[in-house]
Design a protein around this motif. Sequence first.
Motif, mmCIF file in Angstrom:
data_model
loop_
_atom_site.group_PDB
_atom_site.id
_atom_site.type_symbol
_atom_site.label_atom_id
_atom_site.label_comp_id
_atom_site.label_asym_id
_atom_site.label_seq_id
_atom_site.Cartn_x
_atom_site.Cartn_y
_atom_site.Cartn_z
ATOM 1 N N LEU A 54 0.815 -1.225 0.000
ATOM 2 C CA LEU A 54 0.000 0.000 0.000
ATOM 3 C C LEU A 54 0.845 1.270 0.000
ATOM 4 N N GLU A 55 2.135 1.154 0.348
ATOM 5 C CA GLU A 55 3.032 2.321 0.258
ATOM 6 C C GLU A 55 3.253 2.707 -1.198
ATOM 7 N N LEU A 56 3.178 1.689 -2.100
ATOM 8 C CA LEU A 56 3.503 1.926 -3.508
ATOM 9 C C LEU A 56 2.265 2.082 -4.387
ATOM 10 N N TYR A 57 1.180 1.389 -4.029
ATOM 11 C CA TYR A 57 -0.011 1.379 -4.898
ATOM 12 C C TYR A 57 -1.248 1.748 -4.099
ATOM 13 N N SER A 58 -2.240 2.186 -4.805
ATOM 14 C CA SER A 58 -3.520 2.464 -4.148
ATOM 15 C C SER A 58 -4.198 1.135 -3.798
ATOM 16 N N GLN A 59 -5.211 1.231 -2.924
ATOM 17 C CA GLN A 59 -5.823 0.012 -2.404
ATOM 18 C C GLN A 59 -6.523 -0.818 -3.481
ATOM 19 N N ASP A 60 -7.020 -0.146 -4.545
ATOM 20 C CA ASP A 60 -7.741 -0.891 -5.593
ATOM 21 C C ASP A 60 -6.852 -1.224 -6.798
ATOM 22 N N ASP A 61 -5.537 -1.076 -6.619
ATOM 23 C CA ASP A 61 -4.608 -1.422 -7.692
ATOM 24 C C ASP A 61 -4.331 -2.932 -7.664
ATOM 25 N N PRO A 62 -4.408 -3.622 -8.810
ATOM 26 C CA PRO A 62 -4.153 -5.079 -8.824
ATOM 27 C C PRO A 62 -2.794 -5.464 -8.247
ATOM 28 N N ASP A 63 -1.786 -4.571 -8.381
ATOM 29 C CA ASP A 63 -0.460 -4.912 -7.867
ATOM 30 C C ASP A 63 -0.372 -4.798 -6.350
ATOM 31 N N ALA A 64 -1.401 -4.228 -5.729
ATOM 32 C CA ALA A 64 -1.436 -4.172 -4.267
ATOM 33 C C ALA A 64 -2.200 -5.357 -3.697
ATOM 34 N N TYR A 65 -2.719 -6.178 -4.590
ATOM 35 C CA TYR A 65 -3.587 -7.272 -4.159
ATOM 36 C C TYR A 65 -2.799 -8.575 -4.062
#
Length: 640
Positions: free
Chosen positions: A230-241
């Motif tokens: 979550l430091e790098l991507y928003s919560q709804d970004d696939p790469d944060a999942y």
Amino acid sequence: MSIFDHVQNRYERVQQEEISLQEYLELCRSEPTAYATAAERMLVAIGEPEVIDTAKDSRLSRIFSNKVIRRYPAFSEFYGMEEAIEQIVAYFRHAAQGLEERKQILYLLGPVGGGKSSLAERLKLLMEKVPFYAIKGSPVFESPLGLFSPEEDGELLEKEYGIPQRYLKSVMSPWAAKRLKEFGGDISQFKVVRLYPSRLNQIAISKTEPGDENNQDISSLVGKVDIRQLELYSQDDPDAYSFSGGLCKSNQGLMEFIEMFKAPIKVLHPLLTATQEGNYNPTEGMGAIPFDGVVLAHSNESEWQAFRNNRNNEAFLDRVYIVKVPYCLRVTEEINIYKKLLEHSSLAEAPCAPDTLRMLAQFSVLSRLKEPENSSVYSKMRVYDGENLKDTDPKAKSIQEYRDSAGVDEGMDGLSTRFAFKILSKVFNFDNHEIAANPVHLLYVLEQRLEQEQLPKEAHERYLRYIKEYLAPRYVDFIGKEIQTAYLESYSEYGQNIFDRYVTYADFWIQDQEYRDPETGELFNRQSLNEELEKIEKPAGISNPKDFRHEVVNFVLRARAQNNGMNPSWQSYEKLRGVIEHKMFANTEELLPVISFNAKASQADQRKHEDFVARMVDRGYTEKQVRLLSEWYLRVRKSQ
């Protein structure tokens, strides 16, 4: 090849092979397995069945009513499960054809220790055998065909590459959609890899278990946000999942859901959309994640009944393909299960006296059968095992009559194979000085264990009745014949002499002719022939000797016609064999000096005793067992 080379080759065989998307599409043109569904690949792994015409085998013809049955080598170790396995294969066959089964959960329903988990493990093992193709880097192993739109690209793909439009049913994952955006819509930048499903690496195969009812959520199935990203991507970004859920890991493969109906209903909702629509929603506000695999669930009947009786679960009930996995109800197959379990233990080489496994299998099967009306449950057990009781029990019914009166739930309760194997383990270790099993120790251990189990009073009394009414008395007869057979050096010759003499006397008696013995010259009239025949018949309690004699002679005359005029073996006619054995073994007293282990009165008796023990050892007993069983037999006979 050394073991090191063998492991190395296996490792290299399953490594990823990378090709371009163009090469993948070209491959699809010539190789339909490149876009095969999980169900189609499973069918390939299961392979072609062995087709058996049961009409050609007397035992199988009685069990399967002369039908043609299929047996699959992939499930050869699953004894007595032909029906359940055929239903499982039918599920995959129909799903592979694109029928309703492809949208249903395969659900194995059965009692504890009945083989559900073993079937699930075998299906996962089979799933590993055939590779599949996925987009390189996809966390959900999605098919490259997910990059295309069914509506807009389907016709063109079918025309150019021969890929049927029904294979373009999955959506693009949020991860692939983000990559496509980065590639500016150029799908040729996607690479394709050939993967082998793997239980170890959780590639297209996963296992999910119900967790704590209070805090379990759907993330165990659909994944969740990786808070470190979550430091790098928003919560709804696939790469944060984190695509760590069971459905994510098993796309294009198989997900096993253990004890599924113990999980809260809210946890199961993603399964509905995954199976029905081929995709499911993640926990965050991303697009749907594709799922084109098989959901395999299993649990015990109590969980299923509780789930089914809840009206709130109706949407689920229609989406479950139930395969009942009952306990084995055939003694011969139950014995094979014990042998298989023993082979995988250090007891494989330990001595096991004849009839030990059969007695335990009979007890297990009896506990699982529903008692029939106007017939003995022991006869029912024998009929289920393919025996022909026409001559020995006129009250016995046909296998179909027994099944119809028992209903569809027969075999869903009783004592499990696991329980039986624990009994067997105790029997092998009962004697502190010899690791070996025999039926006398088995009878003792069974009674002890039934006391400890604290079963319901009715079940406890029924099981004890099976031991005392069926197992113990029949074992007395069995071990008596074993001992007496070993006692008689020329047992077979002796039996054949009695048989031949009986047939000759009966034949002359029926024809009302006198008979002169060719060796002694002695003349037998009808009265003396009758007396000689009665000497053989009376010990066996033949109630209607006239009919019996006609029956035997007719049987022998028919057999002679097919046997070059020679009499058949004395053991070939069940009824007369029993009569002859009664005649041979009527007098136990003459056995005593030879089979007892007391000090012998003469060297001749000692030699006969040693020969008797040697012959018993040849029949599969240890010397210690010969002593134990002989003394037990003599004790039981004396008390009768």
